[in-house]
Write a protein that holds these residues in place. Sequence first.
Motif, PDB file in Angstrom:
ATOM      1  N   THR A   8     -15.907  20.523   3.977  1.00  0.00           N
ATOM      2  CA  THR A   8     -15.796  20.465   5.436  1.00  0.00           C
ATOM      3  C   THR A   8     -17.156  20.183   6.067  1.00  0.00           C
ATOM      4  O   THR A   8     -17.256  19.416   7.036  1.00  0.00           O
ATOM      5  N   ILE A   9     -18.211  20.779   5.524  1.00  0.00           N
ATOM      6  CA  ILE A   9     -19.564  20.529   6.025  1.00  0.00           C
ATOM      7  C   ILE A   9     -19.911  19.043   5.875  1.00  0.00           C
ATOM      8  O   ILE A   9     -20.445  18.417   6.793  1.00  0.00           O
ATOM      9  N   ALA A  10     -19.580  18.472   4.726  1.00  0.00           N
ATOM     10  CA  ALA A  10     -19.855  17.052   4.490  1.00  0.00           C
ATOM     11  C   ALA A  10     -19.048  16.183   5.445  1.00  0.00           C
ATOM     12  O   ALA A  10     -19.553  15.177   5.971  1.00  0.00           O
ATOM     13  N   GLN A  11     -17.807  16.554   5.686  1.00  0.00           N
ATOM     14  CA  GLN A  11     -16.961  15.778   6.600  1.00  0.00           C
ATOM     15  C   GLN A  11     -17.439  15.912   8.038  1.00  0.00           C
ATOM     16  O   GLN A  11     -17.342  14.965   8.820  1.00  0.00           O
ATOM     17  N   LEU A  12     -17.964  17.088   8.388  1.00  0.00           N
ATOM     18  CA  LEU A  12     -18.532  17.267   9.723  1.00  0.00           C
ATOM     19  C   LEU A  12     -19.692  16.306   9.941  1.00  0.00           C
ATOM     20  O   LEU A  12     -19.814  15.688  11.004  1.00  0.00           O
ATOM     21  N   TYR A  13     -20.548  16.180   8.948  1.00  0.00           N
ATOM     22  CA  TYR A  13     -21.707  15.303   9.107  1.00  0.00           C
ATOM     23  C   TYR A  13     -21.284  13.854   9.326  1.00  0.00           C
ATOM     24  O   TYR A  13     -21.964  13.102  10.035  1.00  0.00           O
ATOM     25  N   LYS A  14     -20.168  13.459   8.725  1.00  0.00           N
ATOM     26  CA  LYS A  14     -19.685  12.085   8.916  1.00  0.00           C
ATOM     27  C   LYS A  14     -19.405  11.804  10.389  1.00  0.00           C
ATOM     28  O   LYS A  14     -19.523  10.667  10.843  1.00  0.00           O
ATOM     29  N   ALA A  15     -19.031  12.832  11.136  1.00  0.00           N
ATOM     30  CA  ALA A  15     -18.740  12.655  12.560  1.00  0.00           C
ATOM     31  C   ALA A  15     -19.989  12.257  13.336  1.00  0.00           C
ATOM     32  O   ALA A  15     -19.899  11.725  14.438  1.00  0.00           O
ATOM     33  N   ARG A  16     -21.187  12.515  12.756  1.00  0.00           N
ATOM     34  CA  ARG A  16     -22.427  12.140  13.427  1.00  0.00           C
ATOM     35  C   ARG A  16     -22.513  10.636  13.645  1.00  0.00           C
ATOM     36  O   ARG A  16     -23.188  10.163  14.574  1.00  0.00           O
ATOM     37  N   TRP A  17     -21.827   9.863  12.802  1.00  0.00           N
ATOM     38  CA  TRP A  17     -21.876   8.405  12.914  1.00  0.00           C
ATOM     39  C   TRP A  17     -21.320   7.927  14.251  1.00  0.00           C
ATOM     40  O   TRP A  17     -21.627   6.825  14.702  1.00  0.00           O
ATOM     41  N   ARG A  18     -20.536   8.766  14.910  1.00  0.00           N
ATOM     42  CA  ARG A  18     -19.949   8.348  16.186  1.00  0.00           C
ATOM     43  C   ARG A  18     -21.013   8.089  17.244  1.00  0.00           C
ATOM     44  O   ARG A  18     -20.802   7.285  18.146  1.00  0.00           O
ATOM     45  N   VAL A  19     -22.143   8.772  17.157  1.00  0.00           N
ATOM     46  CA  VAL A  19     -23.197   8.519  18.141  1.00  0.00           C
ATOM     47  C   VAL A  19     -23.792   7.132  17.930  1.00  0.00           C
ATOM     48  O   VAL A  19     -24.209   6.462  18.876  1.00  0.00           O
ATOM     49  N   GLU A  20     -23.816   6.651  16.670  1.00  0.00           N
ATOM     50  CA  GLU A  20     -24.285   5.295  16.397  1.00  0.00           C
ATOM     51  C   GLU A  20     -23.319   4.277  16.999  1.00  0.00           C
ATOM     52  O   GLU A  20     -23.731   3.254  17.558  1.00  0.00           O
ATOM     53  N   LEU A  21     -22.021   4.550  16.879  1.00  0.00           N
ATOM     54  CA  LEU A  21     -21.012   3.657  17.466  1.00  0.00           C
ATOM     55  C   LEU A  21     -21.113   3.655  18.986  1.00  0.00           C
ATOM     56  O   LEU A  21     -20.903   2.627  19.634  1.00  0.00           O
ATOM     57  N   PHE A  22     -21.439   4.813  19.549  1.00  0.00           N
ATOM     58  CA  PHE A  22     -21.615   4.921  20.996  1.00  0.00           C
ATOM     59  C   PHE A  22     -22.762   4.026  21.459  1.00  0.00           C
ATOM     60  O   PHE A  22     -22.627   3.253  22.417  1.00  0.00           O
ATOM     61  N   PHE A  23     -23.902   4.097  20.776  1.00  0.00           N
ATOM     62  CA  PHE A  23     -25.048   3.266  21.147  1.00  0.00           C
ATOM     63  C   PHE A  23     -24.724   1.781  20.967  1.00  0.00           C
ATOM     64  O   PHE A  23     -25.129   0.939  21.777  1.00  0.00           O
ATOM     65  N   LYS A  24     -24.012   1.458  19.888  1.00  0.00           N
ATOM     66  CA  LYS A  24     -23.636   0.065  19.639  1.00  0.00           C
ATOM     67  C   LYS A  24     -22.768  -0.461  20.774  1.00  0.00           C
ATOM     68  O   LYS A  24     -22.955  -1.588  21.255  1.00  0.00           O
ATOM     69  N   TRP A  25     -21.828   0.351  21.239  1.00  0.00           N
ATOM     70  CA  TRP A  25     -20.931  -0.057  22.328  1.00  0.00           C
ATOM     71  C   TRP A  25     -21.725  -0.263  23.615  1.00  0.00           C
ATOM     72  O   TRP A  25     -21.544  -1.239  24.328  1.00  0.00           O
ATOM     73  N   ILE A  26     -22.626   0.663  23.900  1.00  0.00           N
ATOM     74  CA  ILE A  26     -23.442   0.575  25.112  1.00  0.00           C
ATOM     75  C   ILE A  26     -24.276  -0.710  25.099  1.00  0.00           C
ATOM     76  O   ILE A  26     -24.351  -1.448  26.086  1.00  0.00           O
ATOM     77  N   LYS A  27     -24.908  -0.998  23.967  1.00  0.00           N
ATOM     78  CA  LYS A  27     -25.786  -2.169  23.879  1.00  0.00           C
ATOM     79  C   LYS A  27     -25.000  -3.479  23.958  1.00  0.00           C
ATOM     80  O   LYS A  27     -25.445  -4.442  24.580  1.00  0.00           O
ATOM     81  N   GLN A  28     -23.837  -3.518  23.328  1.00  0.00           N
ATOM     82  CA  GLN A  28     -23.053  -4.754  23.280  1.00  0.00           C
ATOM     83  C   GLN A  28     -22.363  -5.076  24.596  1.00  0.00           C
ATOM     84  O   GLN A  28     -22.280  -6.242  24.987  1.00  0.00           O
ATOM     85  N   HIS A  29     -21.876  -4.063  25.287  1.00  0.00           N
ATOM     86  CA  HIS A  29     -20.974  -4.319  26.406  1.00  0.00           C
ATOM     87  C   HIS A  29     -21.542  -4.013  27.789  1.00  0.00           C
ATOM     88  O   HIS A  29     -20.964  -4.431  28.789  1.00  0.00           O
ATOM     89  N   LEU A  30     -22.651  -3.295  27.867  1.00  0.00           N
ATOM     90  CA  LEU A  30     -23.144  -2.904  29.190  1.00  0.00           C
ATOM     91  C   LEU A  30     -24.521  -3.482  29.519  1.00  0.00           C
ATOM     92  O   LEU A  30     -25.189  -3.019  30.438  1.00  0.00           O
ATOM     93  N   ARG A  31     -24.954  -4.459  28.760  1.00  0.00           N
ATOM     94  CA  ARG A  31     -26.118  -5.284  29.102  1.00  0.00           C
ATOM     95  C   ARG A  31     -27.364  -4.468  29.422  1.00  0.00           C
ATOM     96  O   ARG A  31     -27.973  -4.627  30.482  1.00  0.00           O
ATOM     97  N   ILE A  32     -27.763  -3.629  28.515  1.00  0.00           N
ATOM     98  CA  ILE A  32     -28.984  -2.848  28.755  1.00  0.00           C
ATOM     99  C   ILE A  32     -30.179  -3.429  27.998  1.00  0.00           C
ATOM    100  O   ILE A  32     -31.217  -2.797  27.916  1.00  0.00           O
ATOM    101  N   LYS A  33     -30.013  -4.633  27.444  1.00  0.00           N
ATOM    102  CA  LYS A  33     -31.150  -5.276  26.792  1.00  0.00           C
ATOM    103  C   LYS A  33     -31.973  -6.085  27.789  1.00  0.00           C
ATOM    104  O   LYS A  33     -33.126  -6.422  27.538  1.00  0.00           O
ATOM    105  N   VAL A  34     -31.363  -6.441  28.910  1.00  0.00           N
ATOM    106  CA  VAL A  34     -32.058  -7.176  29.961  1.00  0.00           C
ATOM    107  C   VAL A  34     -32.065  -6.304  31.213  1.00  0.00           C
ATOM    108  O   VAL A  34     -31.015  -5.876  31.679  1.00  0.00           O
ATOM    109  N   PHE A  35     -33.268  -6.043  31.740  1.00  0.00           N
ATOM    110  CA  PHE A  35     -33.376  -5.145  32.881  1.00  0.00           C
ATOM    111  C   PHE A  35     -33.727  -5.916  34.148  1.00  0.00           C
ATOM    112  O   PHE A  35     -34.475  -6.897  34.127  1.00  0.00           O
TER     113      PHE A  35
END
Length: 229
Positions: A154-181
């Motif tokens: 269960t501890i190992a499976q919990l850590y896998k959930a941490r990857w969701r923050v990487e997906l969150f950042f990927k979504w933000i960068k791809q779809h909300l145009r924060i590379k150009v200010f």
Amino acid sequence: IDLCLALFPWAHFRTRKGAVKMQTLLDVRGNIPSFIEITEGKVADVTVLDDLPIEAGAFYLMDRGYLDYARLYSITTQAAFFVTRSKRNTVFRRCSSQRVDVSTGVLCDQIIVLTGKDADTTYPAPLRRIKYYDAETKKRFVFLTNNFRLPALTIAQLYKARWRVELFFKWIKQHLRIKVFYGTSPNAVKTQLWIAIAVYVLVAIIKKRLGLDASLYTILQTIIVTVFE
């Protein structure tokens, strides 16, 4: 988030490179950010733990960039739990070992104490060390946690959930145009980042309240096209 140092001279990161960091605590129950801190790129990741609001009973899943035993012990003293990855140079003494089922991927489950320099003051309590083999990635991981009750798997499976923050950042960068200010001041950059976060949260709320099956991206595109209808 990389920035041009000539245009953003305040965003210190490296000698010839500028950047800002958006440290985010993501609540995996709904993939919603519950804490955000925006800093210059040179600020060490681990310092965000000093400002993190700790909720008793919660689990904090962090990669090795946040491995600071004194700060982790602060989480323990606030009756919360953490799961992070161990570094190869971790010096410790094994106190005991639990039986494991290697067919699940769990290779060992140990109770340890740190024996490195200043260990008696930085983390003066036992830790749980779990070695796990991920059949999907064919990689071995060593986890450290202050939770001694949950099964090792269960501890190992919990850590896998941490990857969701990487997906969150990927979504933000791809779809909300924060590379150009649109502005170059610290306030302009932070404002644009906070707008992006607000948009993400609003789309997530719409998806939840209306019970939509469409992805967040599809909902966002629909709103963009029909914003006044």
